[in-house]
Design an enzyme around this catalytic site. Structure first.
Site, PDB file in Angstrom:
ATOM      1  N   ASP A  38       0.843  -1.197   0.000  1.00  0.00           N
ATOM      2  CA  ASP A  38       0.000   0.000   0.000  1.00  0.00           C
ATOM      3  C   ASP A  38       0.881   1.251   0.000  1.00  0.00           C
ATOM      4  O   ASP A  38       2.036   1.204   0.457  1.00  0.00           O
ATOM      5  CB  ASP A  38      -0.891   0.025   1.238  1.00  0.00           C
ATOM      6  CG  ASP A  38      -1.997  -1.032   1.176  1.00  0.00           C
ATOM      7  OD1 ASP A  38      -2.305  -1.494   0.066  1.00  0.00           O
ATOM      8  OD2 ASP A  38      -2.535  -1.381   2.249  1.00  0.00           O
ATOM      9  N   TYR A  66       6.812  -8.549   8.256  1.00  0.00           N
ATOM     10  CA  TYR A  66       6.582  -7.118   8.414  1.00  0.00           C
ATOM     11  C   TYR A  66       6.888  -6.646   9.828  1.00  0.00           C
ATOM     12  O   TYR A  66       6.767  -7.403  10.794  1.00  0.00           O
ATOM     13  CB  TYR A  66       5.115  -6.772   8.135  1.00  0.00           C
ATOM     14  CG  TYR A  66       4.614  -7.121   6.761  1.00  0.00           C
ATOM     15  CD1 TYR A  66       4.688  -6.215   5.716  1.00  0.00           C
ATOM     16  CD2 TYR A  66       4.034  -8.371   6.502  1.00  0.00           C
ATOM     17  CE1 TYR A  66       4.208  -6.519   4.451  1.00  0.00           C
ATOM     18  CE2 TYR A  66       3.559  -8.695   5.237  1.00  0.00           C
ATOM     19  CZ  TYR A  66       3.648  -7.765   4.219  1.00  0.00           C
ATOM     20  OH  TYR A  66       3.186  -8.069   2.975  1.00  0.00           O
ATOM     21  N   ASP A  80      -6.476   1.385   8.775  1.00  0.00           N
ATOM     22  CA  ASP A  80      -5.184   2.008   9.057  1.00  0.00           C
ATOM     23  C   ASP A  80      -5.420   3.501   9.320  1.00  0.00           C
ATOM     24  O   ASP A  80      -6.554   3.986   9.206  1.00  0.00           O
ATOM     25  CB  ASP A  80      -4.179   1.779   7.919  1.00  0.00           C
ATOM     26  CG  ASP A  80      -4.645   2.341   6.577  1.00  0.00           C
ATOM     27  OD1 ASP A  80      -5.271   3.407   6.558  1.00  0.00           O
ATOM     28  OD2 ASP A  80      -4.362   1.722   5.537  1.00  0.00           O
ATOM     29  N   ARG A 171      -3.209  -4.920   8.134  1.00  0.00           N
ATOM     30  CA  ARG A 171      -4.082  -3.906   8.747  1.00  0.00           C
ATOM     31  C   ARG A 171      -5.351  -4.548   9.291  1.00  0.00           C
ATOM     32  O   ARG A 171      -5.886  -4.118  10.332  1.00  0.00           O
ATOM     33  CB  ARG A 171      -4.387  -2.786   7.770  1.00  0.00           C
ATOM     34  CG  ARG A 171      -4.913  -3.172   6.428  1.00  0.00           C
ATOM     35  CD  ARG A 171      -4.847  -1.967   5.481  1.00  0.00           C
ATOM     36  NE  ARG A 171      -4.936  -2.363   4.089  1.00  0.00           N
ATOM     37  CZ  ARG A 171      -6.061  -2.313   3.380  1.00  0.00           C
ATOM     38  NH1 ARG A 171      -7.171  -1.866   3.937  1.00  0.00           N
ATOM     39  NH2 ARG A 171      -6.069  -2.673   2.114  1.00  0.00           N
TER      40      ARG A 171
END
Length: 290
Positions: A38, A66, A80, A171
């Site tokens: 993203d 991540y 988010d 997210r």
């Protein structure tokens, strides 16, 4: 120019933005990527350049890792901090309380994809429906959270180390953790640190690639495409066999069954091949076609 290019994607860029920029910088139209990030996310973006784009499909299923920032007490429509607040109740959450909840999210879990995603429903992307104020039912999908650990805190947010399977929305994971705690939650930052066997520490910034291209040295930043298939054993083929492979023909062989990296006598990586019943066939070729 053929190979794999590891990029440290900056915030504010889409994955497609990076590809478009580098097509101009490298003067190569054949550039693709595996694993979209993203715009708000940063970190490892694996690009395939030239003939190596044929390998991208083999990387799509790789696990990802991540560093995610979890903000508790706030829920948003995008899950988010870029989204519109839709709920949440700020309250103190101890590390012990968070640890207890994380245990429910490790391993094989079901995850409902967010409305703000590129998943299609009847030809429309969900985010297009969401931007018009709509919402549709989404089926929960199985994903695997291989590892989920608290690694610190920053600016009031918890930092999580997440290793997960293809198709996982981090997210959504943050949102669901907040829901499980009863206070709401969203993702405030995301940085990809690993994709398969590739690591962020070996990635280059866009500026580094641009500078290298200006010096005529960009090709030196590329990894050979056969690195993607390092888990498979290598085989060499004779010049006669090489000619047959280049023509798309199958070969008889006494090698054991399985998948292999196939090389010419001179060491050129030719193809990923499979051997079964004494016959070698090409799964995907990587030599340049004149």
């Amino acid at each position: 120019m053929n190979g794999i290019l590891l990029i440290d994607k900056p915030a504010g860029w889409t994955s497609s933005d990076v590809v478009a920029k580098l097509r101009g910088v490298l003067h190569e139209k054949r550039i693709g990527h595996s694993g979209t990030l993203d715009p708000m996310a940063t970190g490892l973006l694996v690009l395939f350049v030239g003939r190596a784009t044929r390998a991208a499909e083999f990387a799509e299923s790789h696990d990802k890792r991540y560093l995610a920032a979890l903000r508790l007490g706030l829920s948003t429509d995008t899950q988010d901090i870029t989204g519109k607040p839709v709920g949440g109740s700020p309250r103190p959450v101890s590390r012990e309380e968070l640890e207890a909840v994380l245990g429910h999210f490790r391993g094989e879990i079901l995850q409902v994809p967010p409305m703000y995603s590129a998943i299609k429903r009847k030809g429309q992307k969900l985010y297009e429906i969401a931007r018009r104020g709509g919402e549709v039912e989404r089926e929960a999908r199985p994903v695997s959270i291989r590892a989920l650990e608290i690694v610190g805190a920053e600016n009031g947010d918890w930092l999580l180390d997440v290793r997960c399977s293809k198709g996982t929305y981090v997210r959504t994971l943050c949102h669901d953790i907040g829901e499980a705690l009863g206070c709401g939650g969203c993702m405030s930052a995301l940085r990809r640190t690993e994709a398969g066997d590739f690591k962020l520490k070996n990635a280059h910034t866009l500026e580094q690639v641009i500078d290298a291209a200006a010096r005529g040295e960009a090709e030196a930043l590329l990894l050979p495409v056969d690195r993607l298939f390092a888990r498979y054993p290598g085989l060499k083929v004779s010049p006669t066999g090489e000619r047959k492979v280049r023509c798309g023909n199958r070969l008889r062989t006494a090698s054991p069954e399985g998948s292999y990296r196939l090389y010419s006598e001179s060491g050129e990586f030719l193809a990923l091949v499979a051997i079964k019943n004494g016959e070698m066939r090409t799964l995907k070729s990587f030599f340049e076609v004149s």
